[in-house]
Design a protein around this motif. Sequence first.
Motif, short mmCIF file in Angstrom:
data_model
loop_
_atom_site.label_atom_id
_atom_site.label_comp_id
_atom_site.label_asym_id
_atom_site.label_seq_id
_atom_site.Cartn_x
_atom_site.Cartn_y
_atom_site.Cartn_z
N LYS A 204 0.91 -1.18 -0.09
CA LYS A 204 -0.08 0.08 0.00
C LYS A 204 0.73 1.30 -0.08
CE LYS A 204 -3.76 2.72 2.62
NZ LYS A 204 -4.51 2.46 3.64
N TYR A 205 1.93 1.16 0.80
CA TYR A 205 2.71 2.45 0.90
C TYR A 205 3.87 2.51 -0.03
CZ TYR A 205 -0.11 3.72 4.98
OH TYR A 205 -1.06 4.13 5.78
N HIS A 206 4.22 1.43 -0.17
CA HIS A 206 5.57 1.65 -1.25
C HIS A 206 4.96 1.44 -2.65
CE1 HIS A 206 9.01 1.27 1.46
NE2 HIS A 206 8.17 0.68 2.24
N THR A 207 4.35 2.58 -3.23
CA THR A 207 3.62 2.65 -4.72
C THR A 207 4.97 2.58 -5.61
OG1 THR A 207 3.72 5.06 -4.23
CG2 THR A 207 1.66 3.80 -3.71
N ASN B 202 12.14 -6.59 17.32
CA ASN B 202 12.55 -5.84 16.23
C ASN B 202 11.29 -5.23 15.47
OD1 ASN B 202 14.71 -4.10 15.32
ND2 ASN B 202 15.09 -5.48 13.68
N LEU B 203 10.01 -5.22 15.93
CA LEU B 203 9.06 -5.10 15.14
C LEU B 203 8.96 -3.64 14.78
CD1 LEU B 203 6.08 -7.11 17.17
CD2 LEU B 203 7.13 -7.50 14.65
N ARG B 204 9.60 -2.69 15.55
CA ARG B 204 9.71 -1.50 15.33
C ARG B 204 10.31 -1.09 14.09
NH1 ARG B 204 6.76 3.54 15.36
NH2 ARG B 204 8.16 5.03 15.37
N TRP B 205 11.29 -1.60 13.79
CA TRP B 205 12.16 -1.50 12.48
C TRP B 205 11.15 -1.82 11.35
CZ3 TRP B 205 16.54 0.58 10.41
CH2 TRP B 205 16.61 0.18 8.88
N GLU B 206 10.68 -3.11 11.55
CA GLU B 206 9.82 -3.51 10.42
C GLU B 206 8.52 -2.56 10.16
OE1 GLU B 206 8.84 -7.62 11.18
OE2 GLU B 206 10.52 -8.35 11.92
N ASP B 207 7.87 -2.19 11.22
CA ASP B 207 6.77 -1.24 11.08
C ASP B 207 7.36 0.02 10.09
OD1 ASP B 207 5.35 -2.70 12.52
OD2 ASP B 207 5.51 -1.61 14.46
N LEU B 208 8.20 0.63 10.75
CA LEU B 208 8.80 1.83 9.91
C LEU B 208 9.12 1.56 8.53
CD1 LEU B 208 11.47 3.50 12.37
CD2 LEU B 208 9.06 4.19 11.79
N MET B 209 9.64 0.34 8.24
CA MET B 209 9.89 0.16 6.60
C MET B 209 8.94 -0.08 5.90
SD MET B 209 13.39 0.21 6.57
CE MET B 209 13.16 1.35 7.80
N ARG B 210 7.53 -1.02 6.63
CA ARG B 210 6.55 -1.16 5.79
C ARG B 210 5.81 -0.09 5.73
NH1 ARG B 210 1.98 -2.90 9.10
NH2 ARG B 210 2.61 -2.61 11.37
N TRP B 211 5.80 0.91 6.54
CA TRP B 211 4.79 2.28 6.62
C TRP B 211 5.67 3.21 5.50
CZ3 TRP B 211 4.40 2.51 12.60
CH2 TRP B 211 3.52 1.30 12.96
N LYS B 212 6.74 2.81 5.16
CA LYS B 212 7.58 3.91 4.57
C LYS B 212 7.89 5.18 5.33
CE LYS B 212 8.45 5.54 -0.29
NZ LYS B 212 7.97 5.91 -1.54
N GLU B 213 8.59 5.18 6.41
CA GLU B 213 8.52 5.99 7.43
C GLU B 213 10.13 6.15 7.86
OE1 GLU B 213 6.50 8.49 7.57
OE2 GLU B 213 4.43 7.64 7.54
N LYS C 62 22.92 11.50 10.58
CA LYS C 62 22.05 10.22 10.25
C LYS C 62 21.44 10.64 8.82
CE LYS C 62 19.94 10.04 13.97
NZ LYS C 62 19.06 9.33 14.85
N THR C 63 21.51 9.52 7.95
CA THR C 63 20.68 9.91 6.51
C THR C 63 19.88 8.60 6.57
OG1 THR C 63 22.37 8.93 5.25
CG2 THR C 63 22.62 11.21 5.93
N PHE C 64 18.69 8.73 5.52
CA PHE C 64 18.08 7.59 4.98
C PHE C 64 17.64 7.85 3.53
CE2 PHE C 64 14.48 5.00 4.31
CZ PHE C 64 14.76 3.72 5.07
N ASP C 65 18.11 7.31 2.84
CA ASP C 65 18.02 7.14 1.18
C ASP C 65 16.53 6.62 1.03
OD1 ASP C 65 17.85 7.24 -1.59
OD2 ASP C 65 20.15 7.11 -1.65
N GLU C 66 15.69 7.26 0.70
CA GLU C 66 14.34 6.77 0.30
C GLU C 66 14.14 6.05 -1.02
OE1 GLU C 66 11.19 7.07 1.74
OE2 GLU C 66 12.07 8.00 3.40
N THR C 67 15.35 6.18 -1.81
CA THR C 67 15.32 5.13 -2.84
C THR C 67 15.82 3.88 -2.86
OG1 THR C 67 17.46 6.36 -3.81
CG2 THR C 67 15.61 7.59 -4.33
N LYS C 68 16.60 3.55 -1.71
CA LYS C 68 17.38 2.34 -1.81
C LYS C 68 17.27 1.84 -0.37
CE LYS C 68 21.98 4.16 -0.89
NZ LYS C 68 22.57 3.48 0.21
N ASP C 69 17.01 2.65 0.94
CA ASP C 69 17.43 2.24 2.27
C ASP C 69 16.39 1.31 2.75
OD1 ASP C 69 19.79 3.09 2.23
OD2 ASP C 69 19.34 4.90 3.40
#
Length: 585
Positions: A213-216, A478-489, A555-562
């Motif tokens: 849904k979020y990773h269009t 480690n559910l918080r990491w997974e949540d941030l990844m699936r929500w694209k946050e 800290k950085t987070f690359d939305e295209t690859k990370d």
Amino acid sequence: MKKKHIFLPIIIAGSLLASCSKDFMERYPTASVSPPTFFRSETDLKTYTNLFYSYFPGDAGIYGEAADNIVKSSVAREVSGTRLIPTTDSKWGWGPLRNINFMLNSENVINYKDVEVRNHYIGLARFFRAYFYFEKVRWYGDVPFYNVVIETNDEANLMKPRDPRTLVMDSILADINFAIDHLDDTKSVERVTKWTALALKSRICLYEGTWRKYHTEFSLPDADKLLNECVSASQLLMESGVYKVYDKTTGPTGKPYQDLFCQLTLDPVADEVILGRRYSNDLSLKHNLQFYITARTQGKPGFEKRLVNSYLMDDGTRFTDQPGYDTLQFFEEVQHRDPRLSQTIRTPGYTRIGQTEIISPDFEATMTGYQPIKWMNIPTYDGNGQSVQDLVLFRFGEVLLNYAEAKAELGTLTQADIDKSIKLLRDRVNMPNLDMAAANANPDPYLVNQYKNVSANNKGVILEIRRERRIEMVMESNLRWEDLMRWKEGHLLTDAFQGMYFPDPGFYDLDHNGSNDVEIYTGEKPPSTGPYQIPASDLSGGTKGNIITNKNIAKTFDETKDYLWPLPIEDLNLNPNLDQNPYWK
């Protein structure tokens, strides 16, 4: 006392845990385990499948999360945004899959005469294959799917490219559905059952449905179909009557939420625990949890300020709606909050289990001042490698949260759904229920500012469910990491991680017991008089403000690859048909 049955992963006469792709392709799991001679009895099947339990995360993988919930003295590369393409990486290992497929392709298993026994153990193996591939998809997206044991001369499979994520997920669902249909439905906190498989399916489908849904940018179909599968699996568990929210006041602290995690054995909390990992002092099966939380050398874990801010007031109102909430000192900010806060970190009046001495947060062991107590038992277990309490892998509380979130994302959530999910978790700690209409009418600005991608439909209640999930499930698998990844946050990882607020240099009595706990100083470090000393330069405002941790790390987070991990160089070289994840080349 009830006897504890501890099932240990069994390694039969050799290494069954080959992790690199070369070992994966070369041999039977052991010289003594071969299709003609093994899997001829139920004992053989049980002995072999005991190995699979070692594929679950170990102790640190259960409690040691390191996203934006828990701050440590060092920052993992995935959190700081400094991951490099590795030469090798154990996450790309395939040894467990070979062991699973070895059993599933054995003629003795396929032709085993007792159909019920055969299907049970096939279901168990397919559960672990689903678990294995779910991890691979979360890390890498597309991966090669294998349902056979690959021989050294099988060039087609050895050189296979990655299969589409959609195909792999369909295979995962086929495996987990078979497991649900054929695993034993006898309740157990130490054996995978039908109920464990339903809990895993609930987790898988929520993750993948919200990812799509979020990773269009990936243009993946069937997000709603997966979310509906999450609802169905969760509902089957909820309506089975086998599990409920643990709410007894007879545990070590008399506080049900805290007691759910601090018991030495999971048996008293089996109302809620679907599966756990057993430990035992008698068998020298121990872990490092209490040393990690109390020692000065284990990263000094502490809750991050935004997580603490997320806890509601005990009347259900929002802490961050209070004027001046962001400059409240520790004693004031933790008063009249959701009781889970004081059952998860040290707050004024805290005592260790079995002791009467009131102790403050220990800045020698926590970066932020918000020192965790979740999972903690008596001080006897504080030593290095001395903890023996069982740890939770799956519990009913997560299923309730999955159910509510999936329905909210689908747009089918009702107040009645909240009443049979979120309300049960809040009832345990005597918190008011979540009001769906009120949440949607007035979404929390504090959460709106964090979660940028929540759609307008059900925005307020989705944010509240995310709040509930963050609070209820902190320091679990480690559910918080997974949540941030699936929500694209992932952008939330780039913000400065903060701790307690201090308004001026000087001495601070954190719990108002008449004894100073912290000294904030300017200039040269003064002689120590007892309290923990923090330079004012470590505060966000220079002489006042919140503790800023790891302040020299940009800290950085690359939305295209990370959001995905890079494939290791060695495997790309061994198999030129593998392609690297986007923008990692």
